[in-house]
Scaffold this motif. Structure first.
Motif, PDB file in Angstrom:
ATOM      1  N   VAL A  97      22.159 -13.355   8.858  1.00 60.39           N
ATOM      2  CA  VAL A  97      22.949 -12.314   9.522  1.00 60.39           C
ATOM      3  C   VAL A  97      22.531 -12.255  10.983  1.00 60.39           C
ATOM      4  CG1 VAL A  97      23.641  -9.896   9.482  1.00 60.39           C
ATOM      5  CG2 VAL A  97      23.049 -11.031   7.339  1.00 60.39           C
ATOM      6  N   GLY A  98      23.287 -12.941  11.853  1.00 61.82           N
ATOM      7  CA  GLY A  98      22.969 -12.974  13.275  1.00 61.82           C
ATOM      8  C   GLY A  98      23.485 -11.740  13.990  1.00 61.82           C
ATOM      9  N   MET A  99      22.902 -11.443  15.159  1.00 61.86           N
ATOM     10  CA  MET A  99      23.253 -10.205  15.886  1.00 61.86           C
ATOM     11  C   MET A  99      23.487 -10.497  17.361  1.00 61.86           C
ATOM     12  SD  MET A  99      22.959  -6.700  15.087  1.00 61.86           S
ATOM     13  CE  MET A  99      23.162  -5.212  16.060  1.00 61.86           C
ATOM     14  N   VAL A 100      24.588  -9.962  17.884  1.00 61.90           N
ATOM     15  CA  VAL A 100      24.909 -10.050  19.308  1.00 61.90           C
ATOM     16  C   VAL A 100      25.004  -8.622  19.836  1.00 61.90           C
ATOM     17  CG1 VAL A 100      26.594 -10.820  21.029  1.00 61.90           C
ATOM     18  CG2 VAL A 100      26.172 -12.211  18.982  1.00 61.90           C
ATOM     19  N   PHE A 101      24.239  -8.330  20.890  1.00 63.17           N
ATOM     20  CA  PHE A 101      24.133  -6.956  21.377  1.00 63.17           C
ATOM     21  C   PHE A 101      25.106  -6.684  22.524  1.00 63.17           C
ATOM     22  CE2 PHE A 101      20.082  -7.932  19.393  1.00 63.17           C
ATOM     23  CZ  PHE A 101      19.865  -6.808  18.609  1.00 63.17           C
ATOM     24  N   GLN A 102      25.139  -5.407  22.916  1.00 60.51           N
ATOM     25  CA  GLN A 102      26.022  -4.959  23.994  1.00 60.51           C
ATOM     26  C   GLN A 102      25.687  -5.661  25.311  1.00 60.51           C
ATOM     27  OE1 GLN A 102      25.937  -0.726  24.332  1.00 60.51           O
ATOM     28  NE2 GLN A 102      27.389  -0.628  25.993  1.00 60.51           N
ATOM     29  N   GLN A 103      24.412  -5.693  25.639  1.00 55.60           N
ATOM     30  CA  GLN A 103      23.958  -6.391  26.845  1.00 55.60           C
ATOM     31  C   GLN A 103      23.463  -7.769  26.440  1.00 55.60           C
ATOM     32  OE1 GLN A 103      24.082  -5.415  30.002  1.00 55.60           O
ATOM     33  NE2 GLN A 103      24.841  -3.341  29.648  1.00 55.60           N
ATOM     34  N   ASP A 182      27.654  -5.816  18.496  1.00 54.53           N
ATOM     35  CA  ASP A 182      27.628  -4.414  18.892  1.00 54.53           C
ATOM     36  C   ASP A 182      28.181  -4.275  20.309  1.00 54.53           C
ATOM     37  OD1 ASP A 182      27.210  -1.731  19.062  1.00 54.53           O
ATOM     38  OD2 ASP A 182      25.060  -1.782  18.655  1.00 54.53           O
ATOM     39  N   GLU A 183      29.459  -3.973  20.420  1.00 61.13           N
ATOM     40  CA  GLU A 183      30.157  -3.853  21.705  1.00 61.13           C
ATOM     41  C   GLU A 183      29.873  -5.046  22.630  1.00 61.13           C
ATOM     42  OE1 GLU A 183      30.690   0.075  23.478  1.00 61.13           O
ATOM     43  OE2 GLU A 183      29.237   0.812  22.009  1.00 61.13           O
TER      44      GLU A 183
END
Length: 261
Positions: A97-103, A182-183
């Motif tokens: 489960v990879g994650m890409v953040f707002q910044q 996330d945004e």
């Protein structure tokens, strides 16, 4: 006993939340979340700030575990494995489960080393394999043509939009099943946003994508399913077309029309 993740697919459901509650200390941020997220679809989480969207996103890869005095009740399943089980191998989970953040948060190393980081920490040292992985992931992230002659330049020298696509390439290099966003376009200009949206649409061919967005037009453009969060609860969930054209709940209609939020 440590549980690991296996490719057990339950019909076309990639993620399932059952009676999920989440608390920051005594504050209940998520209330009785029931949600099934389909495989190879883009699911948008919409709602006003502080309504639980990002909190829910972070329960899917156990990032909330880092928060002192927080606790999770209920269950989340990833391909039939109960990932809220305390015996789950969290390192293995975050590989799936990879994650890409707002910044955009590229590491302060080269473009090449950013993408090669994941395979290296999982033991892959073979230069030919790493070269192939870096090129493949940068191509998948629609960035290869822009950086192929500068792979050893600092990642921080890239534009904001390029940095966000580099972060996606870094996520792809660990071969996840699910990508959480996330945004991811909130800090980008309209041209970079359009590029990233085109990339997200292409990625759903191989990945399940869950995206938090405050941009109603973005949710309508790219998502297949939409969940409307309000005060820690899911008010409405369904196809994006039905949510935007014929919402069942008055609060959903008011939010989409911009009457609050």
């Amino acid at each position: 006993m440590v549980l690991t993740l296996h490719q057990q697919h339950n019909k076309d459901i990639a993620i399932k939340a059952e009676n999920l509650q989440f608390y920051y200390g005594t504050f209940q941020a998520l209330k009785n979340i029931q949600l099934e997220i389909e495989k190879n679809k883009i699911t948008a989480l919409i709602g006003p700030s502080g309504c639980g969207k990002s909190t829910f996103l972070r329960t899917i890869n156990r990032m909330n575990d880092f928060i002192p005095e927080s606790r999770t009740e209920g269950k989340i399943y990833l391909h039939n494995l109960e990932i809220t089980n305390p015996n789950v191998d969290v390192v293995d989970l975050r590989k799936k489960v990879g994650m890409v953040f707002q910044q955009a948060n590229p590491f302060p190393v080269s473009i090449y080393d950013n993408v090669a980081y994941g395979p290296r920490i999982h033991g892959r040292k073979d230069k030919a394999f790493l070269n192939q992985t870096v090129e493949s992931c940068l191509r998948s992230a629609a960035l290869w043509e822009e950086v192929k002659d500068d792979l050893h330049a600092p990642a921080t020298s890239l534009s904001g939009g390029q940095q966000q696509r580099l972060v996606i390439a870094r996520v792809l290099a660990i071969q996840p099943d699910v990508i959480l966003m996330d945004e991811p376009t909130s800090a980008l200009d309209p041209i970079s946003t359009k590029k990233l949206e085109s990339l997200i649409l292409k990625l759903k061919e191989k990945f399940t994508i869950v995206i938090v967005t405050h941009n109603m037009q973005q949710a309508a453009r790219i998502s297949d399913q939409t969940a409307f969060f309000l005060n820690g609860e899911i008010v409405e969930y369904g196809t994006t077309q039905s949510i935007f054209s014929n919402p069942r709940h008055e609060k959903t209609k008011q939010y989409i029309m911009g009457e609050f939020g």
